[in-house]
Structure formats: C-alpha cells, structure tokens
Design an enzyme around this catalytic site. Structure first.
Site, PDB file in Angstrom:
ATOM      1  N   GLU A  58      55.214  25.518  33.023  1.00  0.00           N
ATOM      2  CA  GLU A  58      55.535  25.981  31.673  1.00  0.00           C
ATOM      3  C   GLU A  58      56.938  26.582  31.629  1.00  0.00           C
ATOM      4  O   GLU A  58      57.353  27.334  32.525  1.00  0.00           O
ATOM      5  CB  GLU A  58      54.497  27.041  31.289  1.00  0.00           C
ATOM      6  CG  GLU A  58      54.714  27.714  29.959  1.00  0.00           C
ATOM      7  CD  GLU A  58      53.670  28.793  29.678  1.00  0.00           C
ATOM      8  OE1 GLU A  58      53.576  29.237  28.535  1.00  0.00           O
ATOM      9  OE2 GLU A  58      52.938  29.181  30.626  1.00  0.00           O
ATOM     10  N   LYS A 125      52.500  24.617  22.255  1.00  0.00           N
ATOM     11  CA  LYS A 125      51.422  25.514  22.676  1.00  0.00           C
ATOM     12  C   LYS A 125      50.744  26.126  21.458  1.00  0.00           C
ATOM     13  O   LYS A 125      51.398  26.685  20.581  1.00  0.00           O
ATOM     14  CB  LYS A 125      52.011  26.604  23.578  1.00  0.00           C
ATOM     15  CG  LYS A 125      51.010  27.518  24.258  1.00  0.00           C
ATOM     16  CD  LYS A 125      51.752  28.464  25.208  1.00  0.00           C
ATOM     17  CE  LYS A 125      50.831  29.355  26.008  1.00  0.00           C
ATOM     18  NZ  LYS A 125      51.590  30.216  26.949  1.00  0.00           N
ATOM     19  N   CYS A 161      49.208  26.221  29.428  1.00  0.00           N
ATOM     20  CA  CYS A 161      48.723  27.511  29.919  1.00  0.00           C
ATOM     21  C   CYS A 161      47.556  28.082  29.117  1.00  0.00           C
ATOM     22  O   CYS A 161      46.429  27.615  29.249  1.00  0.00           O
ATOM     23  CB  CYS A 161      49.878  28.506  30.009  1.00  0.00           C
ATOM     24  SG  CYS A 161      49.594  29.852  31.199  1.00  0.00           S
TER      25      CYS A 161
END
Length: 554
Positions: A58, A125, A161
């Site tokens: 990430e 994200k 994540c």
C-alpha cells in the site's frame, strides 16, 4: 456499486499464473527513489522468477504513512511523474502498486494496475482507517467501486489493507467473478498482529471461496514497524504460503486457475516466539530510523542495568558494533557490580566503551547551588541532577560526532514518570519505549540464547536507578509483575480504577499507579519517539490532554 476495470470473463482452459509478492521497505517521501525500487523489483521478478504479476505494498510510491506530505501542493505532480515513469518502462510483468490518486477535488488511497505500459485499472480504498495510529480520513476520501480485472486471463479483484477487515469489498469482488484477491497492505506490527491477520484471511477466503494474496510492507518508519509476513490463503481457507516476517524480498507464488485459483503450497516458516518476534521488531525499528535519517552511529549510556543492556544488544544487532558507542558515567552511588557488568556487556558486543565520571561536574553544580539550596534537605532534585549531567554528556558526544543518542527507558517507567526530563529522557530514539519491564527481562533471556552477552546477575538482581544509597525501583513502585498488569489494564485496555480493583488488585496500588500515569502525561509529550510493539503505545495511539480534571475512579 459499479465494477471498473477490463473484462473479467474467465479463460476457457486452466491458466497458470505466477504472482510475486514484493515485500519491500520504502522511504517515506522519496517518490523518485521508491519508483526506481519498484522498477528494479519488477525487473528482478521477471528475470529471476518469470513473474506474471508483481504486487507491491500500500502507498509504496510515497511510503507509509506519508502524513501531511499528502497535503503538499506538488504531491499530485510528483505522483503523476512516477506513474508515467512506470508506464514508460514497459515492464514485462503486470504490476499492482499503491499510490495516492487525486480525482477531482478528492484524494484517494489507491491501487494502480499497470500492464504493458498502460494503466489498466485503479481501485480506491473504501475504508480509510481512523483509529490507533491511523488517521487516513484526514487525507483520503472513501472509495466506492468494486474492481475486478482480467490479468493474464485470470479474473482478479483488488483491495487495499483495511478493506479486507470490513464486510463488503472481498465479498463483492468475489460475487463479481474474482477468483483471486490481491490485497495491498501497510499493516504495522504489534505483539499478536500476525495471528489476527491469519484468522481474518482464513475466514475471508473460506467464506468467499476465493484465494487471497496479502502483501505487506516491511521496515521501520518513525515509531511504526512493518513486519511483512505476506501470505497466500487458498479458497478453502488454508494457508499455502507465508513470507518471513521482518525480511525484505520477492516471494513468488504459482497458481493454477480453473474453477478456483489454487496456489501451490510452500513450506511454512517456523512460528517465532513472542520474544524473538519483538526483538526483531526492535532491531528493524532502530536500523531503519538510524539509516533512513542518515546518522553515522549511535551512542547510549550503559548503566550496568537491564534496560541499557538490552538496548545495547539491539543497537549492535541493528547496526553492527562499529557504529555503536557505550558510555558508563559512574557516580558515588554506582556499585562495583554495575561497573563490571557494563564493561562486560560492552566487551562481549565489541563496541567502543568509555567511562566518564560525573562526580566533578556534580560537585561543581552543587557548589553553584549551595546558596539557594541552603537549609534544604537532599531529595529527588539531587538525584535528577545526576541524570541530567549524564544527558549533557551524551548530547555533547552526539553533537560532536553526529551520533544519535539512544535512550533506554521502558514502557513501565514512561507510564509512571519514573524518568528525568532532560536527563535519562534526553536523546533521539527510545528503543524500549513500548516494552513493559517484565518483557524487557524476557528479551534479555532470549538474546542470551543467541549468544550470551548480558551477565546473568544483570537479569536477576533487583532493578535500581542507583541515584541514592541502596536504592531499588520497587521502593518507589509496586513490583513490576503487578505494575505491568495494572498498566496493561489501564493504558491498553481502558479499564477504570474500579474495574482494575475488581480484577483482584489492591486499591492502594491501583490508585497510586493511575495517578502517576495521569500526572506524567507532560513528560511523555517531551519524550523521544520509540518502536511501537503493542496495540497502544505512548504516541499516536494514546492522546490524552495534559491539562484536565478527569477523575479516574469509574
């Protein structure tokens, strides 16, 4: 909810896919350097491992966490230049990288897929975290799309994540046809984090009948340490591949993709002990903080006690003995045992070792203070003066030789203020800042199993600051076995005083410890940063006001 990316229709025949997990260490803010690291890794993955896809952590282009660098006006330009550089390189494998991407007025924490010189997919994200050490909502908007891509003939879903910890992203990608999920991470270490990750990935892969590639960052960034431990779980929830924690490298995984994408299992690394794992985290944190900030060496005060002994061992294991200097600064209360043990530790580890008595300096200060101190009795003022003189000596060596001063206070001491501002707290990095005293003892025993460098009596004798005759830590504090349990409940688990007493601890001990924690927030605000190894360290995790009227009972 929309689905973006190229078509995800599965190929009619079984498809082999080799994915390389790029578990690497990046430097926050060095976008050009990080870009070159991506290129070099992708080339190696192609030539050494014949990679079809290389997955990076990430935000690897900026490093993690970039914090307010994300607010810099030139960020977008630098990221766009990096993405163009990666496209121009025409890399053989597809690469999946992390980068901040601006779309309109909003900034997103994104995964970007580049194939044959073109960006073929972007994923934003969906759940930027905002707890513990994370404050991503300060910078990033929430993404909304599900992304599945046809990469080398295989339908692949992308997540970043925190998305894998929430309901939605994995489930929706699997429902959209993904047979393989690539999850990019910058997940910091704490004591049982890897076990929690495994339990999550086992459940997510099994429930959604999809294999998951979990790629994590490795290395130290200020107080955070990222442990890697990248993994692959198959569609039945079985762990097929696990990279070593705290190890920088490229880890190839073969998949046979037909009805499912089945990874070819590899031998799994042995489960490290808690002590070995924590020790590796400390070594990684020290090594990267010193090297990334350009320090030539480190210097620390070696007292003959256990905290400085463990700090010295970590420093040597992180940097090598030639970059570590240990200084013993005795006073009239320093025991011969401490002098002998400090010298023994320094010799065993092969570091430069100096002895500078603080006696003449102390006498000079006390002579200057004789007038204002007339008629008063000695107290902690004189004890703190000893610590401050040692701090002055260490900082002078730091200034003269460009060495970073490592302080040696542990979490138990930091919690209750058993430390001296501008004395033993003077320095740039506290190795044991988040390590409870009881764990310090365990780390000393662990390090001696590697090679015996800490004398046994340093571990077994009662701890003492040696700032007064016959002084012992437990004269001022509960025993560390009791203290650390109370601190764990109050600091890390948010128990009230009443709730801690209900756990079986004496009211007097609980009230005393909590009061010390509360009134010493001002000290901790001025303490150097240090490696975070618990779920709540004294840093970004725990932000209490210095000035407040909160009462601790309920």
């Amino acid at each position: 909810m929309s689905v973006s990316g190229s078509a995800s229709t599965p190929s009619p025949s079984p498809q082999n896919l080799r994915v390389v997990m790029a578990q690497l260490d990046f430097l926050v803010g060095d976008i050009p350097g990080n870009t070159e690291r991506v290129i070099e890794a992708a080339r190696r993955a192609s030539t050494e491992h014949q990679a079809d896809v290389v997955v990076f952590p990430e935000l690897c282009l900026t490093g993690y966490p970039p914090e307010d660098l994300l607010l810099r006006p030139s960020l977008e330009l630098r990221v766009q230049e990096a993405l163009q550089r990666l496209q121009d390189e025409q890399l053989a494998p597809a690469i999946v990288i992390g980068a901040p991407i601006r779309e309109g007025a909003l900034l997103y924490n994104a995964a970007v897929v580049i194939e044959q010189g073109a960006i073929t997919g972007r994923y934003f994200k969906r759940f930027p975290p905002n707890y513990q050490v994370f404050d991503e909502k300060r910078y990033f908007a929430d993404g909304g799309d599900v992304v599945t891509l046809n990469i080398r003939g295989v339908p692949v879903g992308i997540t970043v994540c925190e998305d894998i910890w929430k309901d939605g992203p994995v489930e929706e990608a699997a429902a959209a046809g993904a047979r393989l999920i690539l999850n990019l991470n910058a997940s910091p270490y704490d004591l049982d984090k890897q076990a929690r990750r495994k339990a999550l990935l086992e459940r997510k892969s099994r429930e959604n009948r999809v294999s998951i590639v979990y790629v994590n960052l490795v290395g130290g960034q200020d107080e955070l340490v990222f442990d890697g431990g990248s993994m692959v779980f198959d569609h039945s929830g079985a762990l097929a591949v696990e990279a070593l924690q705290f190890s920088d490298g490229l880890f190839p995984v073969d998949f046979l993709c037909e009805h499912h994408c089945q990874p070819v299992s590899q031998p799994l690394p042995a489960e490290p002990s808690v002590e070995a794992n924590v020790y590796s985290a400390l070594v990684t944190g020290v090594r990267d903080y010193v090297n990334k900030n350009g320090f030539k060496s480190v210097v620390l005060g070696l007292s003959g006690g256990i905290d400085s002994a463990v700090t010295l061992a970590v420093a040597v294991d992180a940097l090598g003995p030639n970059r570590v200097r240990a200084v013993m600064m005795p006073f009239r209360y320093t025991s011969s045992m401490s002098l002998e043990d400090a010298e023994g530790e320094a010799r065993a580890l092969g570091v430069q070792y100096d002895v500078f008595s603080i006696e003449p300096m102390y006498d000079a200060f006390m002579a200057s203070l004789a007038g204002p101190f007339e008629g008063t009795s000695p107290d902690t003022t004189e004890e703190n003066l000893q610590a401050r003189l040692r701090g002055v000596l260490l900082m002078s060596l730091s200034n003269k030789f460009g060495s970073l001063v490592l302080t040696t206070g542990n979490k138990s001491e930091m919690a209750v203020g058993y430390s001296t501002l501008y004395g033993d707290m003077a320095g740039g990095f506290d190795v044991l800042k988040d390590v409870p005293k009881t764990l310090v003892f365990r780390l000393a025993n662990y390090r001696n199993t590697v090679s015996p460098v800490i004398p046994e009596r340093v571990i077994t004798r009662p701890p003492s600051a040696e700032l007064a005759p016959d002084q012992k830590d437990e004269d001022s504090l509960p025993g560390y076995d009791i203290l650390d349990q109370i601190l764990n409940l109050y600091v890390e688990r948010d128990f009230s005083a009443d709730a801690i007493v209900a756990e079986g601890f004496a009211r007097a001990d609980v009230d005393r410890v909590i009061r010390l924690v509360d009134i010493n927030e001002y000290k901790r605000r001025q303490a150097p940063i240090g490696v975070r190894i618990t779920e709540r360290g004294f840093g970004k995790d725990r932000r209490y006001p210095i000035t407040n009227g909160w009462k601790s009972g309920k």
